[in-house]
Design a protein around this motif. Structure first.
Motif, PDB file in Angstrom:
ATOM      1  N   LYS A   1       0.929  -1.276   0.060  1.00  0.00           N
ATOM      2  CA  LYS A   1       0.062  -0.340   0.073  1.00  0.00           C
ATOM      3  C   LYS A   1       0.843   1.154   0.001  1.00  0.00           C
ATOM      4  CE  LYS A   1      -3.574  -2.377   2.479  1.00  0.00           C
ATOM      5  NZ  LYS A   1      -4.261  -2.498   3.912  1.00  0.00           N
ATOM      6  N   THR A   2       1.820   1.333  -1.063  1.00  0.00           N
ATOM      7  CA  THR A   2       2.475   2.570  -0.925  1.00  0.00           C
ATOM      8  C   THR A   2       1.883   3.678  -1.649  1.00  0.00           C
ATOM      9  OG1 THR A   2       3.317   1.907  -3.192  1.00  0.00           O
ATOM     10  CG2 THR A   2       4.735   1.007  -1.365  1.00  0.00           C
ATOM     11  N   GLY A   3       2.604   4.904  -1.224  1.00  0.00           N
ATOM     12  CA  GLY A   3       1.917   5.909  -1.775  1.00  0.00           C
ATOM     13  C   GLY A   3       0.525   6.262  -1.157  1.00  0.00           C
ATOM     14  N   ASP A   4      -0.050   6.943  -1.776  1.00  0.00           N
ATOM     15  CA  ASP A   4      -1.558   7.417  -1.308  1.00  0.00           C
ATOM     16  C   ASP A   4      -2.644   6.017  -1.057  1.00  0.00           C
ATOM     17  OD1 ASP A   4      -0.363   9.861  -0.847  1.00  0.00           O
ATOM     18  OD2 ASP A   4      -1.258  10.682  -2.758  1.00  0.00           O
ATOM     19  N   LEU A   5      -2.315   5.105  -1.471  1.00  0.00           N
ATOM     20  CA  LEU A   5      -3.300   3.897  -1.550  1.00  0.00           C
ATOM     21  C   LEU A   5      -3.853   3.870  -0.134  1.00  0.00           C
ATOM     22  CD1 LEU A   5      -1.683   1.130  -3.783  1.00  0.00           C
ATOM     23  CD2 LEU A   5      -3.829   2.386  -4.192  1.00  0.00           C
ATOM     24  N   SER A   6      -3.276   3.939   0.888  1.00  0.00           N
ATOM     25  CA  SER A   6      -3.905   3.735   2.287  1.00  0.00           C
ATOM     26  C   SER A   6      -4.879   4.878   2.417  1.00  0.00           C
ATOM     27  CB  SER A   6      -2.811   3.851   3.398  1.00  0.00           C
ATOM     28  OG  SER A   6      -2.209   2.504   3.508  1.00  0.00           O
ATOM     29  N   PHE A   7      -4.345   5.997   2.046  1.00  0.00           N
ATOM     30  CA  PHE A   7      -5.272   6.970   2.313  1.00  0.00           C
ATOM     31  C   PHE A   7      -6.558   6.851   1.235  1.00  0.00           C
ATOM     32  CE2 PHE A   7      -7.332  11.043   0.254  1.00  0.00           C
ATOM     33  CZ  PHE A   7      -7.758  11.595   1.784  1.00  0.00           C
ATOM     34  N   LEU A   8      -6.385   6.582   0.046  1.00  0.00           N
ATOM     35  CA  LEU A   8      -7.424   6.421  -0.913  1.00  0.00           C
ATOM     36  C   LEU A   8      -8.448   5.229  -0.251  1.00  0.00           C
ATOM     37  CD1 LEU A   8      -5.844   6.833  -4.326  1.00  0.00           C
ATOM     38  CD2 LEU A   8      -7.451   8.457  -3.095  1.00  0.00           C
ATOM     39  N   LEU A   9      -7.724   4.189   0.373  1.00  0.00           N
ATOM     40  CA  LEU A   9      -8.489   3.149   0.802  1.00  0.00           C
ATOM     41  C   LEU A   9      -9.290   3.498   1.991  1.00  0.00           C
ATOM     42  CD1 LEU A   9      -5.963   0.311   0.528  1.00  0.00           C
ATOM     43  CD2 LEU A   9      -8.270  -0.071  -0.404  1.00  0.00           C
ATOM     44  N   ALA A  10      -8.736   4.390   2.900  1.00  0.00           N
ATOM     45  CA  ALA A  10      -9.464   4.821   4.216  1.00  0.00           C
ATOM     46  C   ALA A  10     -10.830   5.555   3.842  1.00  0.00           C
ATOM     47  CB  ALA A  10      -8.650   5.842   4.917  1.00  0.00           C
ATOM     48  N   LEU A  11     -10.357   6.433   2.616  1.00  0.00           N
ATOM     49  CA  LEU A  11     -11.584   7.219   2.095  1.00  0.00           C
ATOM     50  C   LEU A  11     -12.770   6.261   1.319  1.00  0.00           C
ATOM     51  CD1 LEU A  11     -12.902  10.092   1.384  1.00  0.00           C
ATOM     52  CD2 LEU A  11     -11.345  10.138  -0.543  1.00  0.00           C
TER      53      LEU A  11
ATOM     54  N   GLN B   1     -13.352   3.220   2.148  1.00  0.00           N
ATOM     55  CA  GLN B   1     -14.098   2.502   3.295  1.00  0.00           C
ATOM     56  C   GLN B   1     -15.140   3.385   4.094  1.00  0.00           C
ATOM     57  OE1 GLN B   1     -14.276  -0.577   3.873  1.00  0.00           O
ATOM     58  NE2 GLN B   1     -12.381  -1.601   3.128  1.00  0.00           N
ATOM     59  N   PHE B   2     -14.518   4.670   4.429  1.00  0.00           N
ATOM     60  CA  PHE B   2     -15.437   5.941   5.125  1.00  0.00           C
ATOM     61  C   PHE B   2     -16.612   5.896   4.275  1.00  0.00           C
ATOM     62  CE2 PHE B   2     -16.706   9.913   6.043  1.00  0.00           C
ATOM     63  CZ  PHE B   2     -16.847   9.867   7.624  1.00  0.00           C
ATOM     64  N   GLU B   3     -16.461   6.351   3.134  1.00  0.00           N
ATOM     65  CA  GLU B   3     -17.643   6.512   2.204  1.00  0.00           C
ATOM     66  C   GLU B   3     -18.620   5.261   1.833  1.00  0.00           C
ATOM     67  OE1 GLU B   3     -18.276   9.417   0.466  1.00  0.00           O
ATOM     68  OE2 GLU B   3     -16.764  10.374   1.475  1.00  0.00           O
ATOM     69  N   LYS B   4     -18.173   4.056   1.891  1.00  0.00           N
ATOM     70  CA  LYS B   4     -19.033   2.840   2.174  1.00  0.00           C
ATOM     71  C   LYS B   4     -19.463   2.819   3.304  1.00  0.00           C
ATOM     72  CE  LYS B   4     -18.049  -2.141   2.006  1.00  0.00           C
ATOM     73  NZ  LYS B   4     -17.250  -3.150   2.085  1.00  0.00           N
ATOM     74  N   GLY B   5     -19.096   3.376   4.253  1.00  0.00           N
ATOM     75  CA  GLY B   5     -19.883   3.319   5.709  1.00  0.00           C
ATOM     76  C   GLY B   5     -19.033   2.335   6.657  1.00  0.00           C
ATOM     77  N   ASP B   6     -18.010   1.893   6.394  1.00  0.00           N
ATOM     78  CA  ASP B   6     -17.070   1.119   7.370  1.00  0.00           C
ATOM     79  C   ASP B   6     -16.068   2.100   7.863  1.00  0.00           C
ATOM     80  OD1 ASP B   6     -15.578  -0.909   8.702  1.00  0.00           O
ATOM     81  OD2 ASP B   6     -15.552  -2.020   7.191  1.00  0.00           O
ATOM     82  N   ALA B   7     -16.374   2.708   9.062  1.00  0.00           N
ATOM     83  CA  ALA B   7     -15.560   3.658   9.720  1.00  0.00           C
ATOM     84  C   ALA B   7     -14.415   3.044  10.392  1.00  0.00           C
ATOM     85  CB  ALA B   7     -16.241   4.729  10.702  1.00  0.00           C
ATOM     86  N   GLN B   8     -14.673   1.735  10.852  1.00  0.00           N
ATOM     87  CA  GLN B   8     -13.474   0.952  11.365  1.00  0.00           C
ATOM     88  C   GLN B   8     -12.307   0.801  10.695  1.00  0.00           C
ATOM     89  OE1 GLN B   8     -13.680   0.448  15.026  1.00  0.00           O
ATOM     90  NE2 GLN B   8     -11.381   0.296  14.681  1.00  0.00           N
ATOM     91  N   GLN B   9     -12.764   0.234   9.658  1.00  0.00           N
ATOM     92  CA  GLN B   9     -11.800  -0.366   8.463  1.00  0.00           C
ATOM     93  C   GLN B   9     -11.191   0.992   7.939  1.00  0.00           C
ATOM     94  OE1 GLN B   9     -10.586  -3.359   8.127  1.00  0.00           O
ATOM     95  NE2 GLN B   9      -8.939  -2.245   6.694  1.00  0.00           N
ATOM     96  N   ALA B  10     -11.888   2.004   7.775  1.00  0.00           N
ATOM     97  CA  ALA B  10     -11.300   3.405   7.394  1.00  0.00           C
ATOM     98  C   ALA B  10     -10.252   3.827   8.551  1.00  0.00           C
ATOM     99  CB  ALA B  10     -12.467   4.426   7.141  1.00  0.00           C
ATOM    100  N   LEU B  11     -10.345   3.822   9.526  1.00  0.00           N
ATOM    101  CA  LEU B  11      -9.486   3.958  10.741  1.00  0.00           C
ATOM    102  C   LEU B  11      -8.130   3.196  10.544  1.00  0.00           C
ATOM    103  CD1 LEU B  11      -9.014   5.772  12.942  1.00  0.00           C
ATOM    104  CD2 LEU B  11     -10.018   4.099  14.637  1.00  0.00           C
ATOM    105  N   VAL B  12      -8.326   2.071  10.139  1.00  0.00           N
ATOM    106  CA  VAL B  12      -7.225   1.320  10.087  1.00  0.00           C
ATOM    107  C   VAL B  12      -6.357   1.547   8.988  1.00  0.00           C
ATOM    108  CG1 VAL B  12      -6.465  -1.263   9.567  1.00  0.00           C
ATOM    109  CG2 VAL B  12      -8.328  -1.002  11.199  1.00  0.00           C
TER     110      VAL B  12
END
Length: 183
Positions: free
Chosen positions: A103-113, A115-126
């Motif tokens: 998950k190099t670069g901004d991938l973790s940020f995009l995955l967090a976003l 997950q958050f948009e999908k409604g999974d705040a817990q996974q977004a926090l991870v």
């Protein structure tokens, strides 16, 4: 460009054909260039499906690679996020992680976003924590805003400041280590 948009709606054009995918891809590129992200996400959806399952669309390996050279899995993910399609964004971003092997670069940020948009705040926090632990700076305030929104949704707004302080301390430690190793 109007003719391309109309061409993709021709009844004689098979939506599971290479010409259809080529036209959708070109139209999607135009929408991206003009920053019409909702339209881009709509027309690039079948292109993404074709990239995932090229045989079903009679897509040659060369054409698939050409499409991915212009719109990477990460870019598909960004476009789908901007177009309000977090599930598709997650699929594309997961493919980007598989292709990179991390998950190099901004991938973790995009995955967090996503997950958050999908409604999974817990996974977004991870994912957001992985972004912060990776000492990413490119998203700056946007990342901190997202972290705040995630913590608010989880009922943990009091954790924002301690998490930001922890990230800042890690950043100082990394800079100190780099300075000491360069002498």
């Amino acid at each position: 460009m109007l003719f391309r948009s109309k061409a993709t709606r021709l009844p004689s054009l098979d939506p599971k054909s290479t010409p259809f995918i080529v036209l959708k891809n070109q139209l999607g590129q135009w929408y991206l260039a003009t920053q019409r992200f909702v339209d881009a996400s709509r027309v690039l959806e079948p292109v993404f499906a074709a990239v995932l399952d090229p045989a079903a669309y009679k897509l040659s390996p060369q054409l698939r690679n050409q499409i991915l050279a212009n719109v990477s899995f990460e870019k598909f993910g960004e476009v789908f996020l901007q177009g309000g399609k977090p599930d598709l964004a997650l699929t594309a971003l997961t493919k980007a992680v598989e292709k990179r092997g991390s998950k190099t670069g901004d991938l973790s940020f995009l995955l967090a976003l996503a997950q958050f948009e999908k409604g999974d705040a817990q996974q977004a926090l991870v994912e957001m924590q992985a972004y912060l632990d990776g000492n990413r700076q490119s998203k700056r305030q946007t990342a901190y805003d997202l972290l705040g929104r995630i913590l608010e949704k989880l009922g943990l707004p009091q954790e924002l400041l301690p998490r930001l302080e922890q990230a800042a301390l890690k950043d100082v430690d990394r800079k100190s280590t780099r300075l000491n190793s360069s002498h």
